[in-house]
Design an enzyme around this catalytic site. Structure first.
Site, PDB file in Angstrom:
ATOM      1  N   ALA A  38       0.829  -1.219   0.000  1.00 30.79           N
ATOM      2  CA  ALA A  38       0.000   0.000   0.000  1.00 30.79           C
ATOM      3  C   ALA A  38       0.858   1.260   0.000  1.00 30.79           C
ATOM      4  O   ALA A  38       0.376   2.344  -0.318  1.00 30.79           O
ATOM      5  CB  ALA A  38      -0.909   0.001   1.221  1.00 30.79           C
ATOM      6  N   LYS A 111     -23.824  -7.187   0.745  1.00 28.04           N
ATOM      7  CA  LYS A 111     -24.491  -7.053  -0.558  1.00 28.04           C
ATOM      8  C   LYS A 111     -25.950  -6.673  -0.428  1.00 28.04           C
ATOM      9  O   LYS A 111     -26.498  -5.989  -1.298  1.00 28.04           O
ATOM     10  CB  LYS A 111     -24.359  -8.344  -1.371  1.00 28.04           C
ATOM     11  N   GLU A 135     -16.146  -5.221  -2.864  1.00 21.02           N
ATOM     12  CA  GLU A 135     -15.698  -6.442  -3.572  1.00 21.02           C
ATOM     13  C   GLU A 135     -16.130  -7.715  -2.836  1.00 21.02           C
ATOM     14  O   GLU A 135     -16.557  -8.692  -3.456  1.00 21.02           O
ATOM     15  CB  GLU A 135     -14.176  -6.415  -3.704  1.00 21.02           C
ATOM     16  N   VAL A 138     -19.644  -9.474  -3.452  1.00 25.27           N
ATOM     17  CA  VAL A 138     -20.016 -10.157  -4.697  1.00 25.27           C
ATOM     18  C   VAL A 138     -19.069 -11.330  -4.918  1.00 25.27           C
ATOM     19  O   VAL A 138     -17.900 -11.147  -5.233  1.00 25.27           O
ATOM     20  CB  VAL A 138     -19.943  -9.195  -5.908  1.00 25.27           C
ATOM     21  N   GLY A 193     -22.790 -26.073   8.515  1.00 24.85           N
ATOM     22  CA  GLY A 193     -22.558 -24.629   8.554  1.00 24.85           C
ATOM     23  C   GLY A 193     -22.554 -23.986   7.179  1.00 24.85           C
ATOM     24  O   GLY A 193     -22.197 -22.819   7.036  1.00 24.85           O
ATOM     25  N   GLU A 196     -27.729 -21.264   6.546  1.00 20.59           N
ATOM     26  CA  GLU A 196     -28.218 -20.606   7.758  1.00 20.59           C
ATOM     27  C   GLU A 196     -29.385 -21.402   8.334  1.00 20.59           C
ATOM     28  O   GLU A 196     -30.037 -22.174   7.628  1.00 20.59           O
ATOM     29  CB  GLU A 196     -28.754 -19.212   7.390  1.00 20.59           C
ATOM     30  N   LYS A 211     -26.295  -9.924  -5.381  1.00 21.57           N
ATOM     31  CA  LYS A 211     -24.981  -9.858  -6.041  1.00 21.57           C
ATOM     32  C   LYS A 211     -25.152  -9.563  -7.530  1.00 21.57           C
ATOM     33  O   LYS A 211     -24.397  -8.771  -8.112  1.00 21.57           O
ATOM     34  CB  LYS A 211     -24.239 -11.186  -5.838  1.00 21.57           C
ATOM     35  N   GLY A 308     -16.752 -17.467   3.495  1.00 22.46           N
ATOM     36  CA  GLY A 308     -15.786 -17.918   4.499  1.00 22.46           C
ATOM     37  C   GLY A 308     -14.912 -16.760   4.945  1.00 22.46           C
ATOM     38  O   GLY A 308     -14.749 -15.759   4.223  1.00 22.46           O
TER      39      GLY A 308
HETATM   40  N1  LIG Z   1     -19.644 -15.084   6.228  1.00 21.56           N
HETATM   41  C1  LIG Z   1     -19.309 -15.037   4.959  1.00 21.56           C
HETATM   42  O1  LIG Z   1     -18.702 -15.957   4.420  1.00 21.56           O
HETATM   43  C2  LIG Z   1     -19.664 -13.814   4.138  1.00 21.56           C
HETATM   44  C3  LIG Z   1     -19.288 -13.782   2.783  1.00 21.56           C
HETATM   45  C4  LIG Z   1     -19.568 -12.643   2.021  1.00 21.56           C
HETATM   46  C5  LIG Z   1     -20.233 -11.582   2.617  1.00 21.56           C
HETATM   47  N2  LIG Z   1     -20.605 -11.661   3.940  1.00 21.56           N
HETATM   48  C6  LIG Z   1     -21.292 -10.507   4.522  1.00 21.56           C
HETATM   49  O2  LIG Z   1     -20.482  -9.982   5.565  1.00 21.56           O
HETATM   50  C7  LIG Z   1     -21.297  -9.431   6.581  1.00 21.56           C
HETATM   51  C8  LIG Z   1     -20.939 -10.072   7.925  1.00 21.56           C
HETATM   52  O3  LIG Z   1     -21.103 -11.473   7.825  1.00 21.56           O
HETATM   53  P1  LIG Z   1     -20.559 -12.461   8.973  1.00 21.56           P
HETATM   54  O4  LIG Z   1     -20.753 -13.829   8.433  1.00 21.56           O
HETATM   55  O5  LIG Z   1     -19.228 -12.048   9.425  1.00 21.56           O
HETATM   56  O6  LIG Z   1     -21.633 -12.207  10.132  1.00 21.56           O
HETATM   57  P2  LIG Z   1     -21.555 -12.673  11.662  1.00 21.56           P
HETATM   58  O7  LIG Z   1     -20.553 -13.747  11.836  1.00 21.56           O
HETATM   59  O8  LIG Z   1     -22.956 -12.899  12.104  1.00 21.56           O
HETATM   60  O9  LIG Z   1     -20.987 -11.368  12.407  1.00 21.56           O
HETATM   61  C9  LIG Z   1     -21.726 -10.195  12.539  1.00 21.56           C
HETATM   62  C10 LIG Z   1     -20.988  -9.281  13.503  1.00 21.56           C
HETATM   63  O10 LIG Z   1     -21.689  -8.031  13.561  1.00 21.56           O
HETATM   64  C11 LIG Z   1     -21.873  -7.696  14.919  1.00 21.56           C
HETATM   65  N3  LIG Z   1     -23.118  -6.932  15.044  1.00 21.56           N
HETATM   66  C12 LIG Z   1     -24.341  -7.294  14.648  1.00 21.56           C
HETATM   67  N4  LIG Z   1     -25.228  -6.319  14.968  1.00 21.56           N
HETATM   68  C13 LIG Z   1     -24.517  -5.337  15.564  1.00 21.56           C
HETATM   69  C14 LIG Z   1     -24.847  -4.085  16.141  1.00 21.56           C
HETATM   70  N5  LIG Z   1     -26.119  -3.671  16.176  1.00 21.56           N
HETATM   71  N6  LIG Z   1     -23.867  -3.340  16.658  1.00 21.56           N
HETATM   72  C15 LIG Z   1     -22.579  -3.757  16.641  1.00 21.56           C
HETATM   73  N7  LIG Z   1     -22.205  -4.941  16.125  1.00 21.56           N
HETATM   74  C16 LIG Z   1     -23.163  -5.718  15.606  1.00 21.56           C
HETATM   75  C17 LIG Z   1     -21.947  -9.002  15.684  1.00 21.56           C
HETATM   76  O11 LIG Z   1     -21.607  -8.784  17.034  1.00 21.56           O
HETATM   77  P3  LIG Z   1     -21.482  -9.983  18.123  1.00 21.56           P
HETATM   78  O12 LIG Z   1     -20.354 -10.857  17.643  1.00 21.56           O
HETATM   79  O13 LIG Z   1     -21.141  -9.299  19.391  1.00 21.56           O
HETATM   80  O14 LIG Z   1     -22.803 -10.666  18.125  1.00 21.56           O
HETATM   81  C18 LIG Z   1     -20.911  -9.824  14.919  1.00 21.56           C
HETATM   82  O15 LIG Z   1     -19.636  -9.611  15.454  1.00 21.56           O
HETATM   83  C19 LIG Z   1     -22.751  -9.670   6.124  1.00 21.56           C
HETATM   84  O16 LIG Z   1     -23.200  -8.532   5.417  1.00 21.56           O
HETATM   85  C20 LIG Z   1     -22.621 -10.840   5.164  1.00 21.56           C
HETATM   86  O17 LIG Z   1     -23.651 -10.877   4.186  1.00 21.56           O
HETATM   87  C21 LIG Z   1     -20.333 -12.748   4.694  1.00 21.56           C
END
Ligand SMILES: NC(=O)c1ccc[n+]([C@@H]2O[C@H](COP(=O)([O-])OP(=O)(O)OC[C@H]3O[C@@H](n4cnc5c(N)ncnc54)[C@H](OP(=O)(O)O)[C@@H]3O)[C@@H](O)[C@H]2O)c1
Length: 432
Positions: A38, A111, A135, A138, A193, A196, A211, A308
Site C-alpha cells: 500500500a 451485498k 468487492e 459479490v 454450517g 443458515e 450480487k 468464508g
Molecule cells: N460469512 C461469509 O462468508 C460472508 C461472505 C460474504 C459476505 N458476507 C457478509 O459480511 C457481513 C458479515 O457477515 P458475517 O458472516 O461475518 O456475520 P456474523 O458472523 O454474524 O458477524 C456479525 C458481527 O456483527 C456484529 N453486530 C451485529 N449487529 C450489531 C450491532 N447492532 N452493533 C454492533 N455490532 C453488531 C456481531 O456482534 P457480536 O459478535 O457481538 O454478536 C458480529 O460480530 C454480512 O453482510 C454478510 O452478508 C459474509
C-alpha cells in the site's frame, strides 16, 4: 512525501463475526506485506460488535472499543470504516451513512445493503470525495468487481453470468451425487454450517440476486435495480429433475444472468440447465463462478471460494489496500449520477426450456399437451415419458427456443387440464 512518510490508514471495524475476525487476522499477520504493497501502514484503531466480552480468538486489547457502530464511524482516529455486521438497514446502514457523511472511506461485505441503498451511498461517497467499495459482497474471494471495473474497462460487456450462492450449489451438487432429496441435503448443509438456520435468503435466490444486481450495474453502467431482478429459488427442484437433466447431458444450477436487450436490462436469478461439460456445469460444492463476456476480450471465467472468513476478508483487504494507495474512483465504475436508468426487460430472451409435467396416464393426453404447446407457438425438441409414480406419469419435454411468456401461456393451459396432476415446472436451458 515518500511512502514511509505517508500517514497510516486507520481502520475502524464494525462487526467481529466470521468476516470481521478474518480481517483482523490478515491485518495482524500481514502488517508488513500490506504496508509494502500500500505504500503506508494500515492499522486498526477501533472496533465494534454487540458483545464486548465474547472471546473472538484474537488479541483485541490494543484497539479502542465502541458499543455503537455509529460512534465508531464518527471517531477522529478512523479514516476508513469496514462494515461487516450485515443487514440491509439498521446499524449497518446508519454506520455507513455516518462514515460517508463524515468524509471517511467505507469498505463493506454487505451485498443486501448495497443492493438496496448502493445508489444513494455511492452518490454520498462521491459528494464527500471518499471511496465506497464492496468487492467482498459479490462472490466472496473472487475479485470480480475489480475485473469488471478495471480489467475489462475497454469492453462493452454483453453478458454476465454467475453461480454466486455456495449454499444452493452445494445442495444441488449433493442431490446429484448422493441421490438424497432436497430436504435431507438442506438439513446436512445446515449441520455443516453451509446453510443458515433460516435458509430462505439463500435457497430463495435473494442473496444471489443482490450480487447480480451489483454486477449488472457495474457491467452495463446502469443504476442498481434489485427490484428488477426476476428471482426463482431452488426449492421446487426435485431429485427427479436433477436426474432427468443429467440423462439429457445437463446440470441444474442456480444461475444469475444479466444482459442488455432491446427491451432493456434483463436480470434473472433462476435454476437453469447448463451443459454438464461446461465450466459452470462442472462447478461443484460451495464454489462460486462468474463468466463475463466482453466484445473485444471474449469470455472471462472466474472461479473460487464465494464465502468464508479468509476469502471474504481477502477481498475486503484488497479494497483497503487500493484506498490506501489513493485509488478512490466511483463505486460502480462510472460517476453515480451518470448511471443510466435502464428499462426492466424481465425474463425476455428466448431459450430452449425443460418442462416437467405430471399427467394422468390415459389415451389422448399427449395430444392435448402438444396442442397446448402449439397454440402458444412452442415446438417440441425432445419428449420422454418416465415410469408411473402412482397415478401420475411424469412427462419431460425439451422445447425449441421460445419466450418465457409463450412457455407460461402453454403451462397455464396444461395446468388447467383435468389430466394434469401437479403444477408444471419450466426451467430455462441457458446457452453458454
Ligand atoms: N460469512 C461469509 O462468508 C460472508 C461472505 C460474504 C459476505 N458476507 C457478509 O459480511 C457481513 C458479515 O457477515 P458475517 O458472516 O461475518 O456475520 P456474523 O458472523 O454474524 O458477524 C456479525 C458481527 O456483527 C456484529 N453486530 C451485529 N449487529 C450489531 C450491532 N447492532 N452493533 C454492533 N455490532 C453488531 C456481531 O456482534 P457480536 O459478535 O457481538 O454478536 C458480529 O460480530 C454480512 O453482510 C454478510 O452478508 C459474509
Amino acid at each position: 512525501m515518500t511512502d514511509h512518510q505517508r500517514p497510516p490508514l486507520r481502520l475502524g471495524i464494525a462487526g467481529l463475526g466470521t468476516v470481521g475476525g478474518g480481517v483482523i487476522a490478515i491485518v495482524q499477520q500481514h502488517g508488513a506485506l500490506l504496508a509494502a504493497r500500500a505504500g503506508r501502514r494500515i492499522e486498526i484503531t477501533a472496533i465494534s460488535a454487540r458483545n464486548r466480552n465474547r472471546d473472538r480468538g484474537v488479541d483485541l486489547s490494543s484497539y479502542a472499543w465502541e458499543d455503537d457502530p455509529v460512534a465508531l464511524a464518527r471517531r477522529d482516529d478512523v479514516d476508513l470504516v469496514i462494515e461487516v455486521m450485515g443487514g440491509e438497514d439498521g446499524p449497518a446502514k446508519a454506520a455507513v451513512e455516518t462514515a460517508l457523511a463524515g468524509g471517511k472511506h467505507v469498505v463493506t461485505a454487505n451485498k443486501a445493503m448495497m443492493a438496496m441503498h448502493g445508489q444513494a451511498m455511492a452518490e454520498a461517497a462521491e459528494a464527500a470525495h471518499v471511496a465506497l467499495r464492496y468487492e467482498a459482497g459479490v462472490a466472496g474471494g473472487i475479485p470480480v468487481v475489480k475485473v469488471l471495473g478495471e480489467g475489462l474497462a475497454a469492453n462493452v460487456i454483453t453478458r454476465v453470468m454467475g453461480v454466486m450462492n455456495g449454499t444452493c450449489n452445494y445442495i444441488l451438487t449433493e442431490m446429484q451425487k448422493t441421490g438424497a432429496d432436497y430436504a435431507d441435503v438442506l438439513a446436512d448443509a445446515q449441520r455443516l454450517g453451509y446453510a443458515e438456520a433460516d435458509p430462505s435468503f439463500d435457497v430463495g435466490g435473494i442473496d444471489a440476486a443482490h450480487k447480480l444486481a451489483l454486477l449488472a450495474s457495474l457491467a452495463f453502467g446502469t443504476r442498481i435495480d434489485f427490484a428488477g431482478v426476476v428471482i426463482e429459488g431452488i426449492d421446487r427442484i426435485t431429485l427427479a429433475d436433477i436426474r432427468h437433466a443429467a440423462d439429457m447431458g445437463f446440470r441444474i444450477k442456480l444461475l444469475g444472468v444479466a444482459q442488455m436487450t432491446d427491451a432493456g436490462l434483463e436480470q434473472r436469478m433462476q435454476p437453469c440447465l447448463v451443459p454438464a461439460g461446461s465450466p459452470l456445469g462442472q462447478l461443484d460444492g460451495v464454489t462460486n463462478a462468474v463468466a463475463i463476456e466482453g466484445d473485444h476480450v471474449g469470455t472471462i471465467f472466474l472461479q473460487g471460494p464465494g464465502a468464508g472468513a479468509g476469502p471474504t476478508a481477502s477481498a475486503i483487504m484488497a479494497d483497503v489496500v487500493d484506498i490506501a494507495r489513493g485509488l478512490t474512483g466511483p463505486s460502480m465504475g462510472l460517476p453515480a449520477a451518470q448511471l443510466a436508468d435502464a428499462a426492466r426487460a424481465g425474463d425476455v430472451s428466448a431459450a430452449a426450456f425443460y418442462l416437467r409435467l405430471s399427467l394422468k396416464d390415459q389415451p389422448g393426453v399427449l395430444a392435448k399437451v402438444a396442442a397446448a404447446l402449439g397454440e402458444e407457438g412452442v415446438s417440441v425438441h425432445q419428449m420422454r415419458q418416465y415410469d408411473h409414480d402412482g397415478e401420475a406419469a411424469p412427462l419431460l419435454i425439451v422445447t425449441h427456443r421460445a419466450t418465457r411468456s409463450a412457455i407460461d401461456g402453454a403451462l397455464g393451459r396444461i395446468g388447467a387440464m383435468e389430466d394434469s396432476l401437479a403444477a408444471p415446472v419450466a426451467l430455462r436451458i441457458e446457452e453458454i
